[in-house]
Design a protein around this motif. Sequence first.
Motif, short mmCIF file in Angstrom:
data_model
loop_
_atom_site.label_atom_id
_atom_site.label_comp_id
_atom_site.label_asym_id
_atom_site.label_seq_id
_atom_site.Cartn_x
_atom_site.Cartn_y
_atom_site.Cartn_z
N SER A 15 0.84 -1.20 0.00
CA SER A 15 0.00 0.00 0.00
C SER A 15 0.87 1.25 0.00
O SER A 15 0.59 2.24 -0.70
N ALA A 16 1.96 1.22 0.77
CA ALA A 16 2.88 2.36 0.81
C ALA A 16 3.59 2.53 -0.52
O ALA A 16 3.80 3.66 -0.99
N ALA A 17 3.96 1.42 -1.17
CA ALA A 17 4.63 1.49 -2.45
C ALA A 17 3.72 2.11 -3.52
O ALA A 17 4.17 2.92 -4.34
N VAL A 18 2.46 1.72 -3.50
CA VAL A 18 1.51 2.32 -4.44
C VAL A 18 1.37 3.82 -4.17
O VAL A 18 1.36 4.64 -5.10
N ALA A 19 1.31 4.19 -2.89
CA ALA A 19 1.22 5.61 -2.54
C ALA A 19 2.46 6.37 -3.00
O ALA A 19 2.37 7.51 -3.48
N ALA A 20 3.64 5.75 -2.88
CA ALA A 20 4.87 6.38 -3.32
C ALA A 20 4.85 6.60 -4.83
O ALA A 20 5.30 7.64 -5.33
N ASP A 80 0.48 7.60 4.04
CA ASP A 80 0.33 9.05 4.01
C ASP A 80 1.66 9.80 4.14
O ASP A 80 1.73 11.00 3.88
N GLU A 81 2.72 9.11 4.53
CA GLU A 81 4.03 9.75 4.60
C GLU A 81 4.64 9.99 3.23
O GLU A 81 5.52 10.84 3.07
N PHE A 82 4.19 9.22 2.23
CA PHE A 82 4.82 9.27 0.92
C PHE A 82 4.17 10.36 0.07
O PHE A 82 3.41 10.10 -0.86
N THR A 83 4.51 11.58 0.39
CA THR A 83 3.97 12.75 -0.29
C THR A 83 4.91 13.16 -1.42
O THR A 83 6.09 12.76 -1.46
N VAL A 88 -5.17 5.93 11.11
CA VAL A 88 -5.08 6.63 9.82
C VAL A 88 -4.51 5.70 8.76
O VAL A 88 -4.95 5.69 7.60
N ASP A 89 -3.53 4.89 9.14
CA ASP A 89 -2.97 3.92 8.20
C ASP A 89 -4.01 2.88 7.78
O ASP A 89 -4.08 2.50 6.61
N LEU A 90 -4.79 2.42 8.74
CA LEU A 90 -5.82 1.44 8.42
C LEU A 90 -6.81 2.01 7.42
O LEU A 90 -7.19 1.35 6.45
N ALA A 91 -7.23 3.25 7.65
CA ALA A 91 -8.17 3.88 6.73
C ALA A 91 -7.56 4.02 5.34
O ALA A 91 -8.24 3.81 4.32
#
Length: 257
Positions: free
Chosen positions: A32-37, A84-87, A211-214
Amino acid sequence: MRVHVALSPSEFADAPVSGRTVLAVDVLRATSAAVAACEAGCRRVVPVPDEAAAEALRDGAGVVLAGERGGNPIPGFDLGNSPDEFTRARVEGRTVVLTTTNGTAAMMRAAAGAAAGLAALTNVTAAAGWARDQGRDVTILCAGDNGAFSLEDAVCAGLLVARLTDGVPAAELSGGAEAARALGLHYAGRLPRLAADSSWARRLAHQAREVDLAACLRQDVSAMVPVFAAGGFAVTRPERAGLAAGAPARDRAGSGA
């Protein structure tokens, strides 16, 4: 098409990857974080096994070190593992070097396939479409929870299986793929329940990471598929109809697959 699902890392060694398209899944939270990045414009995501390997790749402003251990950010790293950190301000145009408790091992194993991509609930339809377009048999690797089964990863794998095999009556499913598909169809349309039903989700909530779960338990908010090439997972955006984040609800729910 043959589809295999490894429901936990203990099954990775026996999971067929050679000559196949392989998808790695770690809903909470690495893929999920990789997709956000990727959505934020990173150059690529490079999975590594540990902190030392990540530090060895630190290279000024061009590299961002990210990761966690036990759900907590790694001291000295630029980012943790929260989507949400990967802005854009933090990762646009940069290489994200990532190491996590569960997800990066699945990513590195997936890289041994003929083609490898990253899937999460947030890009599940796009990832399935990309994998299906490769025209090979497919293996899905669930990152799991400290080596054991993880409900949210199995559900995501099941939604992938449903989309991969929709309209393919001759598809052959492994036992793991059949089990995952049943779980995916059970949770389709009610993914927020995973926040209570998943043991890892409950631990994240205990760490005040609601927030991460959401962010991670949303479905089809991205058409980005990080695909492995030249040592990292780089961005692709499928151009097929129905794969955009705004796809019709019937294409996203999975109940008809």
